[in-house]
Design a protein around this motif. Sequence first.
Motif, PDB file in Angstrom:
ATOM      1  N   PHE A 141       0.844  -1.271  -0.161  1.00 24.49           N
ATOM      2  CA  PHE A 141       0.105  -0.153   0.072  1.00 24.49           C
ATOM      3  C   PHE A 141       0.797   1.260   0.074  1.00 24.49           C
ATOM      4  O   PHE A 141       2.080   1.367   0.336  1.00 24.49           O
ATOM      5  N   VAL A 142       0.082   2.301  -0.522  1.00 24.09           N
ATOM      6  CA  VAL A 142       0.783   3.702  -0.311  1.00 24.09           C
ATOM      7  C   VAL A 142      -0.637   4.801   0.178  1.00 24.09           C
ATOM      8  O   VAL A 142      -1.351   4.659  -0.597  1.00 24.09           O
ATOM      9  N   LEU A 143      -0.317   5.262   1.461  1.00 26.71           N
ATOM     10  CA  LEU A 143      -1.287   5.931   1.876  1.00 26.71           C
ATOM     11  C   LEU A 143      -0.794   7.149   2.260  1.00 26.71           C
ATOM     12  O   LEU A 143       0.597   7.361   2.703  1.00 26.71           O
ATOM     13  N   GLN A 144      -1.577   8.465   2.562  1.00 25.48           N
ATOM     14  CA  GLN A 144      -0.994   9.637   3.307  1.00 25.48           C
ATOM     15  C   GLN A 144      -1.241   9.518   4.685  1.00 25.48           C
ATOM     16  O   GLN A 144      -2.221   9.052   5.240  1.00 25.48           O
ATOM     17  N   ASN A 145      -0.135  10.200   5.205  1.00 28.36           N
ATOM     18  CA  ASN A 145       0.182   9.807   6.727  1.00 28.36           C
ATOM     19  C   ASN A 145      -0.702  11.289   7.291  1.00 28.36           C
ATOM     20  O   ASN A 145      -1.307  12.194   6.613  1.00 28.36           O
ATOM     21  N   GLN A 146      -0.700  11.608   8.611  1.00 34.71           N
ATOM     22  CA  GLN A 146      -1.310  12.591   9.099  1.00 34.71           C
ATOM     23  C   GLN A 146      -0.644  14.229   8.619  1.00 34.71           C
ATOM     24  O   GLN A 146      -1.504  15.185   8.784  1.00 34.71           O
ATOM     25  N   ASP A 147       0.381  14.087   8.192  1.00 35.54           N
ATOM     26  CA  ASP A 147       0.958  15.058   7.718  1.00 35.54           C
ATOM     27  C   ASP A 147       0.849  15.314   6.104  1.00 35.54           C
ATOM     28  O   ASP A 147       1.606  16.405   5.442  1.00 35.54           O
ATOM     29  N   GLY A 148       0.076  14.312   5.476  1.00 36.60           N
ATOM     30  CA  GLY A 148       0.005  14.508   3.963  1.00 36.60           C
ATOM     31  C   GLY A 148       0.892  14.026   3.274  1.00 36.60           C
ATOM     32  O   GLY A 148       1.202  14.084   2.001  1.00 36.60           O
ATOM     33  N   VAL A 149       1.978  13.040   4.094  1.00 38.24           N
ATOM     34  CA  VAL A 149       3.126  12.532   3.249  1.00 38.24           C
ATOM     35  C   VAL A 149       2.694  10.906   2.714  1.00 38.24           C
ATOM     36  O   VAL A 149       2.178  10.441   3.675  1.00 38.24           O
ATOM     37  N   ASP A 150       3.059  10.769   1.620  1.00 38.08           N
ATOM     38  CA  ASP A 150       2.870   9.245   1.230  1.00 38.08           C
ATOM     39  C   ASP A 150       3.745   8.250   1.951  1.00 38.08           C
ATOM     40  O   ASP A 150       5.170   8.454   1.886  1.00 38.08           O
ATOM     41  N   VAL A 151       3.203   7.406   2.544  1.00 39.70           N
ATOM     42  CA  VAL A 151       4.037   6.218   3.287  1.00 39.70           C
ATOM     43  C   VAL A 151       3.457   5.051   2.729  1.00 39.70           C
ATOM     44  O   VAL A 151       2.330   4.641   2.650  1.00 39.70           O
ATOM     45  N   GLY A 152       4.619   4.205   2.430  1.00 40.19           N
ATOM     46  CA  GLY A 152       4.100   2.912   1.677  1.00 40.19           C
ATOM     47  C   GLY A 152       4.516   1.814   2.641  1.00 40.19           C
ATOM     48  O   GLY A 152       5.332   2.080   3.440  1.00 40.19           O
ATOM     49  N   LEU A 153       4.103   0.354   2.312  1.00 39.55           N
ATOM     50  CA  LEU A 153       4.471  -0.455   3.135  1.00 39.55           C
ATOM     51  C   LEU A 153       6.049  -0.647   3.113  1.00 39.55           C
ATOM     52  O   LEU A 153       6.811  -1.104   4.017  1.00 39.55           O
ATOM     53  N   ASN A 154       6.511  -0.819   1.905  1.00 42.41           N
ATOM     54  CA  ASN A 154       8.038  -0.877   1.874  1.00 42.41           C
ATOM     55  C   ASN A 154       8.762   0.037   2.595  1.00 42.41           C
ATOM     56  O   ASN A 154       9.916  -0.185   2.929  1.00 42.41           O
ATOM     57  N   ASP A 155       8.315   1.290   2.786  1.00 38.45           N
ATOM     58  CA  ASP A 155       9.007   2.462   3.666  1.00 38.45           C
ATOM     59  C   ASP A 155       8.991   1.926   5.090  1.00 38.45           C
ATOM     60  O   ASP A 155      10.015   2.433   5.856  1.00 38.45           O
ATOM     61  N   LEU A 156       8.307   1.031   5.412  1.00 33.42           N
ATOM     62  CA  LEU A 156       8.182   0.805   6.897  1.00 33.42           C
ATOM     63  C   LEU A 156       8.691  -0.598   7.390  1.00 33.42           C
ATOM     64  O   LEU A 156       8.974  -0.920   8.320  1.00 33.42           O
ATOM     65  N   LEU A 157       8.768  -1.390   6.240  1.00 39.57           N
ATOM     66  CA  LEU A 157       9.610  -2.566   6.410  1.00 39.57           C
ATOM     67  C   LEU A 157      11.103  -2.415   6.675  1.00 39.57           C
ATOM     68  O   LEU A 157      11.652  -1.407   6.611  1.00 39.57           O
ATOM     69  N   GLY A 158      11.670  -3.690   7.149  1.00 31.29           N
ATOM     70  CA  GLY A 158      13.138  -3.413   7.899  1.00 31.29           C
ATOM     71  C   GLY A 158      13.309  -3.661   9.206  1.00 31.29           C
ATOM     72  O   GLY A 158      14.071  -3.890   9.730  1.00 31.29           O
ATOM     73  N   LYS A 159      12.185  -3.301   9.859  1.00 25.30           N
ATOM     74  CA  LYS A 159      11.710  -3.611  11.241  1.00 25.30           C
ATOM     75  C   LYS A 159      10.409  -4.335  11.337  1.00 25.30           C
ATOM     76  O   LYS A 159       9.393  -4.293  10.186  1.00 25.30           O
ATOM     77  N   LYS A 160       9.976  -4.859  12.440  1.00 24.57           N
ATOM     78  CA  LYS A 160       8.640  -5.460  12.466  1.00 24.57           C
ATOM     79  C   LYS A 160       7.722  -4.231  12.511  1.00 24.57           C
ATOM     80  O   LYS A 160       7.948  -3.096  12.730  1.00 24.57           O
ATOM     81  N   LEU A 161       6.453  -4.735  12.038  1.00 25.60           N
ATOM     82  CA  LEU A 161       5.598  -3.676  11.902  1.00 25.60           C
ATOM     83  C   LEU A 161       4.058  -4.159  12.388  1.00 25.60           C
ATOM     84  O   LEU A 161       3.625  -5.015  12.119  1.00 25.60           O
ATOM     85  N   ILE A 162       3.525  -3.113  13.168  1.00 27.27           N
ATOM     86  CA  ILE A 162       2.266  -3.520  13.764  1.00 27.27           C
ATOM     87  C   ILE A 162       1.180  -2.493  12.982  1.00 27.27           C
ATOM     88  O   ILE A 162       1.562  -1.222  12.962  1.00 27.27           O
ATOM     89  N   VAL A 163       0.454  -3.199  12.280  1.00 23.64           N
ATOM     90  CA  VAL A 163      -0.743  -2.267  11.476  1.00 23.64           C
ATOM     91  C   VAL A 163      -2.158  -2.649  11.932  1.00 23.64           C
ATOM     92  O   VAL A 163      -2.713  -3.805  12.051  1.00 23.64           O
ATOM     93  N   TYR A 164      -2.621  -1.587  12.429  1.00 25.48           N
ATOM     94  CA  TYR A 164      -4.037  -2.039  13.039  1.00 25.48           C
ATOM     95  C   TYR A 164      -4.950  -0.948  12.387  1.00 25.48           C
ATOM     96  O   TYR A 164      -4.538   0.046  11.900  1.00 25.48           O
ATOM     97  N   PHE A 165      -6.155  -1.528  11.815  1.00 30.14           N
ATOM     98  CA  PHE A 165      -7.282  -0.858  11.338  1.00 30.14           C
ATOM     99  C   PHE A 165      -8.546  -0.563  12.251  1.00 30.14           C
ATOM    100  O   PHE A 165      -8.597  -1.563  12.919  1.00 30.14           O
ATOM    101  N   TYR A 166      -8.827   0.695  12.324  1.00 28.23           N
ATOM    102  CA  TYR A 166      -9.819   0.933  13.189  1.00 28.23           C
ATOM    103  C   TYR A 166     -11.005   1.848  12.652  1.00 28.23           C
ATOM    104  O   TYR A 166     -10.781   2.515  11.512  1.00 28.23           O
TER     105      TYR A 166
END
Length: 158
Positions: free
Chosen positions: A11-36
Amino acid sequence: MLKRGDKAPNFVLQNQDGVDVGLNDLLGKKLIVYFYPKDNTSGCTLEAQDFSGLLKDFESCGANIVGISPDSVQSHKKFIQNKQLKVMLLSDTSKSVSTSYGAYGEKRMYGKVVQGIIRSTFIIDEGGEILEAFYNVKAKEHAKKVLQRLIEIQEERV
């Protein structure tokens, strides 16, 4: 629904600051993704505050946390400011990412079947593999349960 061993949908989505963040940007560490379901509602606030409160514990386990909901970037920014949250929030207004994770669909609300966000959390490893999938979770104490499962997974891998 995703399960342990599945590849996490990209995925690629915008964060609270309007910056595109993708799954690939977050990998390299473990990641907790929660949907609410929605910013500033009681259950979602409790869950976000619990994840924020345990952020240092998750970080000490080598994990980042990101929350995803259909709310706008502006709503996320206000939510973070008003509730002093420490986790990144991503805006999935189209619900396409939520759908790809099985976190959007039919659910029961007040005795009726409706379409909506299914409160769900995923532990993803450094390479993008699902280590654990939690569906239809309750907000209260959920962050602690996720942290405990993360610790168990780490112990299993030693």
